[in-house]
Design an enzyme around this catalytic site. Structure first.
Site, PDB file in Angstrom:
ATOM      1  N   LYS A 111       0.838  -1.214   0.000  1.00 10.39           N
ATOM      2  CA  LYS A 111       0.000   0.000   0.000  1.00 10.39           C
ATOM      3  C   LYS A 111       0.867   1.255   0.000  1.00 10.39           C
ATOM      4  CE  LYS A 111      -4.132  -1.846   0.294  1.00 10.39           C
ATOM      5  NZ  LYS A 111      -4.900  -2.054  -0.886  1.00 10.39           N
ATOM      6  N   LYS A 194      -3.095 -12.627  -8.288  1.00  4.87           N
ATOM      7  CA  LYS A 194      -4.414 -13.025  -7.789  1.00  4.87           C
ATOM      8  C   LYS A 194      -5.551 -12.150  -8.310  1.00  4.87           C
ATOM      9  CE  LYS A 194      -5.247 -10.383  -3.647  1.00  4.87           C
ATOM     10  NZ  LYS A 194      -5.990 -10.370  -2.412  1.00  4.87           N
ATOM     11  N   LYS A 197     -10.310  -7.046  -6.009  1.00  3.72           N
ATOM     12  CA  LYS A 197     -11.038  -5.819  -6.337  1.00  3.72           C
ATOM     13  C   LYS A 197     -10.062  -4.726  -6.741  1.00  3.72           C
ATOM     14  CE  LYS A 197     -13.439  -6.987  -2.656  1.00  3.72           C
ATOM     15  NZ  LYS A 197     -14.241  -7.042  -1.441  1.00  3.72           N
TER      16      LYS A 197
HETATM   17  P1  AMP Z   1     -10.978  -9.049   0.697  1.00  5.74           P
HETATM   18  O1  AMP Z   1     -11.789  -9.010  -0.575  1.00  5.74           O
HETATM   19  O2  AMP Z   1      -9.558  -8.655   0.473  1.00  5.74           O
HETATM   20  O3  AMP Z   1     -11.652  -8.372   1.844  1.00  5.74           O
HETATM   21  O4  AMP Z   1     -10.854 -10.592   1.076  1.00  5.74           O
HETATM   22  C1  AMP Z   1     -11.890 -11.305   1.693  1.00  5.74           C
HETATM   23  C2  AMP Z   1     -11.589 -12.780   1.725  1.00  5.74           C
HETATM   24  O5  AMP Z   1     -11.471 -13.304   0.400  1.00  5.74           O
HETATM   25  C3  AMP Z   1     -10.263 -13.126   2.421  1.00  5.74           C
HETATM   26  O6  AMP Z   1     -10.436 -14.321   3.157  1.00  5.74           O
HETATM   27  C4  AMP Z   1      -9.309 -13.359   1.284  1.00  5.74           C
HETATM   28  O7  AMP Z   1      -8.282 -14.254   1.640  1.00  5.74           O
HETATM   29  C5  AMP Z   1     -10.226 -13.958   0.231  1.00  5.74           C
HETATM   30  N1  AMP Z   1      -9.707 -13.671  -1.130  1.00  5.74           N
HETATM   31  C6  AMP Z   1      -9.714 -12.476  -1.769  1.00  5.74           C
HETATM   32  N2  AMP Z   1      -9.180 -12.596  -3.017  1.00  5.74           N
HETATM   33  C7  AMP Z   1      -8.807 -13.899  -3.146  1.00  5.74           C
HETATM   34  C8  AMP Z   1      -8.191 -14.664  -4.195  1.00  5.74           C
HETATM   35  N3  AMP Z   1      -7.873 -14.124  -5.355  1.00  5.74           N
HETATM   36  N4  AMP Z   1      -7.960 -15.983  -3.969  1.00  5.74           N
HETATM   37  C9  AMP Z   1      -8.310 -16.564  -2.793  1.00  5.74           C
HETATM   38  N5  AMP Z   1      -8.885 -15.907  -1.771  1.00  5.74           N
HETATM   39  C10 AMP Z   1      -9.138 -14.594  -1.928  1.00  5.74           C
END
Ligand code: AMP
Length: 328
Positions: A111, A194, A197
């Site tokens: 970040k 990965k 968003k």
């Molecule tokens: P976030 O969208 O960053 O708040 O992530 C929410 C949950 O989704 C967390 O448990 C992350 O580890 C999981 N997550 C987000 N993106 C991925 C991805 N590309 N692959 C696997 N898990 C993900």
């Protein structure tokens, strides 16, 4: 019954990474554990969202959790900011969190690089808020994707440190939980790592058929292998990884054999992948739209979740205050 906690930030819709990295585990765990699944709206403040966006995104994620199949009769679904005890525990954990260790967290360093004009204290202390979210319910398992490993290590460290400082055996050390042996990392189809968003490469559960198709058809590929059984370069490996996640083994094997025989036609593979993603998303998408239209239902779920979660959090806080030396 063991306790499980996990949350997702309301910074947009749920995407396939969220689903296969986290929500899929929620669906299984809700039958076996005392589950708390929350919407991490305090975490989302690091990017300074407009109040209208917060309201809209929180409602959307709530509807999406329910549309995916999280059952409010089995799991407690709540909005983080409804449970103020979390903020108090965050304060206590921050008193024992050190600048050096927080600055070394990879996602913080990313970040600092990507948004040098908004390196706020919330970003720095993200791991202590995440630890508070988890240990407030004394959770032992946390279903998260591979990207959260370092934050989970911090959560364990903060729980352990609290116990050591006060000479108690109070907080259990929470472990990451993955459905399969290995944590899933859902790839982006833009040739990068990965799906996310903020990476701008997400396929959302709410995306319609046309949008899914256009995103998948834009996936990065190459001119194809020239040697049989060649190793797959990253963008191609990502395409196959996505197919492995959403398509049947037969479909995956068909295209894998074509690749190994140097006969792969990426256009056909992408068309099939888009169809399979749409097949997976369609029923969820339809439920999301139905649930979003029912404000009374959503309000009731949020209120009941807040009550159940606040009860568990208040018990922990009473005990924590006593351990620290504050009046009950
Ligand atoms: P976030 O969208 O960053 O708040 O992530 C929410 C949950 O989704 C967390 O448990 C992350 O580890 C999981 N997550 C987000 N993106 C991925 C991805 N590309 N692959 C696997 N898990 C993900």
């Amino acid at each position: 019954m063991e306790t499980v906690v996990s949350g997702i930030r309301p910074t947009g819709n749920l995407h396939l990474g969220n689903y296969f990295g986290a929500v899929k585990s929620f669906l299984q765990m809700q039958h076996e554990y005392n589950c708390f699944f929350f919407i991490a709206d305090w975490h989302s403040l690091t990017t300074h969202p407009h109040p209208d966006n917060i309201r809209k995104s929180v409602k959307t994620i709530l509807a999406e959790y329910l549309a995916c199949g999280i059952d409010p009769d089995k799991a407690t679904i709540y909005i983080q900011s409804d449970v103020r005890e979390v903020a108090e525990l965050y304060l206590y954990l921050n008193m024992n969190a050190y600048l050096g260790e927080l600055e070394r967290v990879t996602s913080f360093k990313d970040k600092v690089r990507s948004q040098p004009n908004n390196v706020n204290a919330g970003l720095l202390t993200y791991p202590s808020l995440m630890a508070a979210d988890i240990i407030i319910h004394k959770a032992v398992k946390v279903p998260v994707g591979k990207d959260q490993e370092q934050n989970m290590e911090m959560a364990r460290k903060f729980a352990r440190r609290f116990n050591n400082i006060y000479g108690v055996d109070y907080f259990p050390e929470p472990a990451s939980f993955h459905l399969s042996e290995k944590a899933v990392k859902v790839p982006g189809l833009d040739g990068s790592g990965k799906m996310g968003k903020s990476e701008g490469n997400a396929i959302y559960l709410i995306d319609d058929e046309k949008t899914i198709k256009s995103k998948v058809m834009k996936a990065v590929t190459d001119s194809g292998p020239t040697e049989p059984n060649s190793e797959k370069p990253e963008p191609i490996a990502n395409l196959f990884m996505m197919m492995d996640i959403v398509s049947t083994p037969d479909t995956y094997n068909f295209f894998n054999e074509k690749y190994n025989a140097c006969e792969i036609r990426y256009g056909d593979m992408k068309k099939q992948l888009a169809e399979d993603i749409n097949l997976f998303c369609k029923p969820i998408r339809e439920r999301i739209n139905d649930i979003l239209a029912d404000d009374t239902f959503l309000e009731r779920i949020a209120r009941e979740g807040a009550e159940k979660s606040a009860e568990s959090a208040a018990k922990t806080l009473r005990e924590v205050r006593e351990i620290i030396g504050f009046r009950p």
